[in-house]
Design a protein around this motif. Structure first.
Motif, PDB file in Angstrom:
ATOM      1  N   CYS A   3      26.787  10.377  46.836  1.00  0.00           N
ATOM      2  CA  CYS A   3      25.642   9.851  47.559  1.00  0.00           C
ATOM      3  C   CYS A   3      25.765   9.701  49.118  1.00  0.00           C
ATOM      4  O   CYS A   3      27.173   9.827  49.495  1.00  0.00           O
ATOM      5  CB  CYS A   3      25.092   8.676  46.922  1.00  0.00           C
ATOM      6  SG  CYS A   3      26.407   7.299  47.381  1.00  0.00           S
ATOM      7  N   LEU A  49      22.408  11.942  45.462  1.00  0.00           N
ATOM      8  CA  LEU A  49      21.353  10.627  45.926  1.00  0.00           C
ATOM      9  C   LEU A  49      21.554  10.043  47.277  1.00  0.00           C
ATOM     10  O   LEU A  49      22.596  10.367  47.919  1.00  0.00           O
ATOM     11  CB  LEU A  49      21.996   9.520  44.771  1.00  0.00           C
ATOM     12  CG  LEU A  49      21.336   8.036  44.942  1.00  0.00           C
ATOM     13  CD1 LEU A  49      19.631   8.002  44.640  1.00  0.00           C
ATOM     14  CD2 LEU A  49      22.014   7.052  44.210  1.00  0.00           C
ATOM     15  N   LYS A  73      17.552  12.875  44.774  1.00  0.00           N
ATOM     16  CA  LYS A  73      16.981  11.617  44.402  1.00  0.00           C
ATOM     17  C   LYS A  73      17.028  10.674  45.660  1.00  0.00           C
ATOM     18  O   LYS A  73      18.152  10.672  46.333  1.00  0.00           O
ATOM     19  CB  LYS A  73      17.908  10.835  43.104  1.00  0.00           C
ATOM     20  CG  LYS A  73      17.141  11.769  41.971  1.00  0.00           C
ATOM     21  CD  LYS A  73      17.967  11.202  40.779  1.00  0.00           C
ATOM     22  CE  LYS A  73      19.430  11.618  40.703  1.00  0.00           C
ATOM     23  NZ  LYS A  73      19.718  12.984  40.954  1.00  0.00           N
ATOM     24  N   ILE A  75      16.645   6.507  46.909  1.00  0.00           N
ATOM     25  CA  ILE A  75      16.446   5.073  46.994  1.00  0.00           C
ATOM     26  C   ILE A  75      16.368   4.511  48.350  1.00  0.00           C
ATOM     27  O   ILE A  75      17.147   4.619  49.283  1.00  0.00           O
ATOM     28  CB  ILE A  75      17.652   4.126  46.413  1.00  0.00           C
ATOM     29  CG1 ILE A  75      17.752   4.934  44.672  1.00  0.00           C
ATOM     30  CG2 ILE A  75      17.303   2.771  46.289  1.00  0.00           C
ATOM     31  CD1 ILE A  75      18.934   4.166  44.171  1.00  0.00           C
ATOM     32  N   ILE A  94      13.159   7.081  43.891  1.00  0.00           N
ATOM     33  CA  ILE A  94      13.539   6.661  42.549  1.00  0.00           C
ATOM     34  C   ILE A  94      13.156   5.224  42.508  1.00  0.00           C
ATOM     35  O   ILE A  94      12.675   4.620  41.713  1.00  0.00           O
ATOM     36  CB  ILE A  94      14.982   6.778  42.178  1.00  0.00           C
ATOM     37  CG1 ILE A  94      15.201   8.157  42.385  1.00  0.00           C
ATOM     38  CG2 ILE A  94      15.368   5.976  40.741  1.00  0.00           C
ATOM     39  CD1 ILE A  94      14.380   9.234  41.166  1.00  0.00           C
ATOM     40  N   ALA A 113      18.154   5.771  38.855  1.00  0.00           N
ATOM     41  CA  ALA A 113      18.541   7.005  39.375  1.00  0.00           C
ATOM     42  C   ALA A 113      19.371   7.881  38.296  1.00  0.00           C
ATOM     43  O   ALA A 113      19.361   9.160  38.140  1.00  0.00           O
ATOM     44  CB  ALA A 113      19.473   7.029  40.677  1.00  0.00           C
ATOM     45  N   THR A 116      17.314   9.303  35.626  1.00  0.00           N
ATOM     46  CA  THR A 116      16.474  10.365  35.892  1.00  0.00           C
ATOM     47  C   THR A 116      17.366  11.737  36.220  1.00  0.00           C
ATOM     48  O   THR A 116      16.775  12.913  35.875  1.00  0.00           O
ATOM     49  CB  THR A 116      15.898  10.043  37.528  1.00  0.00           C
ATOM     50  OG1 THR A 116      15.116   9.005  37.406  1.00  0.00           O
ATOM     51  CG2 THR A 116      15.128  11.324  38.028  1.00  0.00           C
ATOM     52  N   GLU A 117      18.502  11.382  36.576  1.00  0.00           N
ATOM     53  CA  GLU A 117      19.418  12.667  36.591  1.00  0.00           C
ATOM     54  C   GLU A 117      19.725  13.229  35.132  1.00  0.00           C
ATOM     55  O   GLU A 117      19.689  14.561  34.960  1.00  0.00           O
ATOM     56  CB  GLU A 117      20.984  12.223  37.275  1.00  0.00           C
ATOM     57  CG  GLU A 117      21.892  13.254  37.403  1.00  0.00           C
ATOM     58  CD  GLU A 117      23.130  12.863  37.974  1.00  0.00           C
ATOM     59  OE1 GLU A 117      23.765  13.735  38.686  1.00  0.00           O
ATOM     60  OE2 GLU A 117      23.601  11.955  37.589  1.00  0.00           O
TER      61      GLU A 117
END
Length: 237
Positions: A3, A49, A73, A75, A94, A113, A116-117
């Motif tokens: 991330c 992410l 993704k 956040i 997300i 997250a 979803t991955e």
């Protein structure tokens, strides 16, 4: 998951980074004080992410998302809750964390997250992955938004004071930049500076007469010093 953190506040970045280190499943690759620097990083690197602040000077979090072709993704982290409804219009978002972010709420967002991955991997495991960046892409900053231009579609670039006019097959763009700066971003085998104020796509030349070339319907001057290089680049009979 790998991330990155994008937030103009150093303290906010430090808090998110600390929370990431406590989860055990997140690796912070980089952190950025603005979206422009992050965009340059993403042009050459892939991440799973992004922790993204909405309110940043010049280029907001939503501007950043809209500039991405295939966003990972995301956040959102913000001190303002009023954008929550707008945020979930984007499939890539997300979760929406309101500062100050609590550890339990942070863990819940990360868990979403991860789920979803796993779903995406199950669907796309047998499919070829789409390339997220391309050497044919050029991003320009127009009205605080990064606009992507397909480089081969450019046929002429003209300098006008502190701006350049980029002409493509479908649209023209006026950008605050210099001819020298954009010349460094263009493939040398396709483009040539023929005058101190003009760069042309050699493949779009219609004809050449004396000290000028016709590019589509534009007559472009060719300086005496640049003419030999132009002639060397042409496939002459």
């Amino acid at each position: 998951m790998n991330c990155i953190i994008i937030d103009d506040e150093e303290t906010a970045r430090a808090i998110i980074k600390q929370m990431c280190s406590l989860t055990g499943d997140l690796t912070v690759l980089e952190e950025f004080p603005n979206a422009i620097q992050a965009m340059k990083y993403l042009n050459q690197n892939e991440v799973d992410l992004i922790f993204l602040d909405i309110h940043m000077p010049e280029f907001t979090g939503f501007d950043f998302i809209q500039s991405l072709k295939n966003p990972p993704k995301i956040i959102l982290t913000t001190s303002d809750s009023k954008f929550a409804i707008d945020a979930f219009e984007y499939d890539c978002i997300i979760d929406y964390l309101v500062k100050p972010v609590l550890p339990a709420r942070f863990e819940k967002a990360v868990l979403k997250a991860k789920k979803t991955e796993l779903k995406q991997e199950a669907v796309t495991d047998s499919e070829p992955k789409e390339q997220t960046t391309s050497d044919n892409d050029l991003y320009v900053n127009i009205d605080r938004r990064l606009i992507k231009i397909d480089i081969p579609s450019i046929y002429l670039i003209e300098a006008k004071g502190d701006y350049i006019n980029i002409k493509t097959q479908t649209k023209n763009y006026t950008v605050h930049s210099t001819l020298k700066k954009i010349e460094e971003k263009l493939p040398a085998d396709l483009f040539l500076k023929v005058h101190r104020s003009y760069i042309i796509n050699i493949g779009e030349i219609v004809d050449i007469e004396d000290n000028s070339v016709l590019i589509k319907k534009d007559v472009v001057p060719v300086s005496r010093s640049n003419r030999p290089e132009l002639m060397n680049r042409l496939n002459l009979l």
